[in-house]
Every structure is written in C-alpha cells, then in structure tokens.
Scaffold this motif. Structure first.
Motif, short mmCIF file in Angstrom:
data_model
loop_
_atom_site.label_atom_id
_atom_site.label_comp_id
_atom_site.label_asym_id
_atom_site.label_seq_id
_atom_site.Cartn_x
_atom_site.Cartn_y
_atom_site.Cartn_z
N VAL A 66 0.86 -1.19 0.00
CA VAL A 66 0.00 0.00 0.00
C VAL A 66 0.90 1.25 0.00
O VAL A 66 2.11 1.16 0.19
CB VAL A 66 -0.94 0.02 1.22
N ASN A 67 0.25 2.40 -0.21
CA ASN A 67 0.97 3.68 -0.22
C ASN A 67 2.11 3.69 -1.24
O ASN A 67 3.21 4.19 -0.97
CB ASN A 67 1.53 4.00 1.18
N GLU A 69 4.40 4.84 -4.09
CA GLU A 69 4.81 6.15 -4.60
C GLU A 69 6.03 5.96 -5.51
O GLU A 69 7.10 5.57 -5.05
CB GLU A 69 5.17 7.08 -3.44
N TYR A 81 7.04 1.80 -0.88
CA TYR A 81 5.74 1.22 -0.53
C TYR A 81 5.81 0.60 0.86
O TYR A 81 6.89 0.34 1.41
CB TYR A 81 5.34 0.15 -1.56
N ASP A 82 4.64 0.42 1.44
CA ASP A 82 4.51 -0.21 2.76
C ASP A 82 3.90 -1.59 2.59
O ASP A 82 3.01 -1.81 1.75
CB ASP A 82 3.62 0.62 3.67
N THR A 95 4.27 -3.22 9.95
CA THR A 95 4.34 -2.56 8.65
C THR A 95 5.80 -2.40 8.27
O THR A 95 6.58 -1.75 8.98
CB THR A 95 3.66 -1.18 8.67
N HIS A 97 8.66 -1.13 5.47
CA HIS A 97 8.82 -0.06 4.49
C HIS A 97 9.94 -0.45 3.52
O HIS A 97 11.03 -0.84 3.96
CB HIS A 97 9.15 1.27 5.18
N ASP A 139 -2.60 -3.91 -3.64
CA ASP A 139 -3.29 -4.00 -2.35
C ASP A 139 -4.01 -5.33 -2.29
O ASP A 139 -5.02 -5.55 -2.96
CB ASP A 139 -4.28 -2.84 -2.20
#
Length: 205
Positions: A66-67, A69, A81-82, A95, A97, A139
C-alpha cells in the motif's frame, strides 16, 4: 470400467513420480523440492513471517503493498511502498517499508477491468533457501494471504503438493539474512536501475 481407469491413472501417476526421482538420481541432481499450497516464509531482509499461497494459476508472484509512490532516483525509476502484515509467529501487526527499483510493469486484465502494476525484485526465505523473485505490487488487503507465489517463482522452487500445507519451516541462516540486507544497502547506494523495462499482459491473480 471406471475402476479400471482409476487403476491406470494411479499407476501412471506413480510411474511419473518414480521416473522423476530416478532421473534426478541418475544425473546426480537433487530431487525436486515439494512444497504445500500454503507455506510460511520470511520477507527479507526483515524477519517477519507471513503465510504464502503457492498458486500455479498465476504467472507473476504478487505481494501486498500500500501507499505506493513512484519516484526517480539517480536517473532510474524506483518505487517506495509499505507492506502491512500480521506476523504469523507472534500475531503482531507489522508494517515494513521498502524502496526498490522498478524492474518492469505489467498490465493485468481481470473481471474488474485492467490495471497496470509495478514489478520489483524481492527476496523471500522458504525452507532453508532464499529466492529473489519478481513481485507485482498491489493492495491484497481483501485476500487471505499477503504473498502469492506464481509460476515464475514456482519453477525455481520445485513442485506443489496441493493436499499439503506448511511442509517447510523457514530456516534461513542469520548469515543469509545479513547478506541480503547488505545487498539491498549496496543497491540503494548504487541507485540501481531497471534490469528490464518491457510491459507484459497477464491474467488477474
């Protein structure tokens, strides 16, 4: 008649197994590793244990992310991304990174339409082996398993026993973990770029 065909099919399956094992022994190669359709593995260089679905219906492996970029780093396309997962050993929500160079992009077609995804190379520990493989990022929060292993990875691992789960406990050494961490740190220092930039069309997985 049905019983006859069942016996023939069983004999054929056994013959195939014996032949595979015999060929491996004949040329000195180890017998193929057999994994269950669900295994536990580690996403490296972290020590987080996750459930992995081994799915021959998918071509490219996939990892929950997710997230996302995308950005440019030293003239190359990268993505940060996470990866939020539950550690299956501790039950703790973690989580992770990551930042990785974009290896390629794929266009995935499914019932809900088409979607273009970045693909990165990630390393996972399954059993006592470390595999660096291609993973498309998406996701997977609505899926039961945060990591899916597709055919591109399966061909490096071995065979699937669809009647078994959790056949191999992750047992990669600390030295293997440290080696992977150093390799990722070196990649970040070098600003490694794409190994391949082609796009491919794949079915949804």
């Amino acid at each position: 008649m049905q019983s006859f065909f069942k016996v023939v099919g069983l004999c054929s399956a056994l013959l195939g197994t014996v032949t595979l094992s015999t060929l491996a022994q004949a040329d000195g190669a180890p017998a193929p590793r057999v994994v269950g359709w669900i295994e536990k593995g580690l996403i490296l260089p972290e020590y987080t244990a996750v459930k992995i679905k081994v799915d021959s219906g998918a071509l490219t492996s996939s990892m929950h992310a997710v997230n996302l970029e995308e950005f440019e780093y030293k003239g190359n396309d990268w993505v940060r991304y996470d990866v939020p997962v539950e550690d299956v050993d501790t039950g703790e929500e973690i989580t992770m990174h990551f930042e990785r160079p974009v290896y390629r992009r794929i266009l995935v077609r499914g019932a809900g339409g088409s979607e273009r995804r970045p693909v990165v190379k990630m390393s996972i520990c399954m059993g006592d082996q470390v595999y660096e493989e291609q993973f498309s990022l998406r996701d997977r929060g609505d899926m039961n398993y945060p990591v899916l292993i597709g055919r591109r990875t399966i061909e490096h691992i071995g065979l699937i026993d669809v009647s078994e789960t959790f056949m191999h406990k992750p047992s990669c050494s600390e030295a293997q973990h440290d080696q992977e961490r150093r390799r990722q740190q070196q990649r970040e220092r070098d600003g490694a770029g794409n190994d391949a930039a082609e796009a491919a069309e794949e079915s949804d997985a």
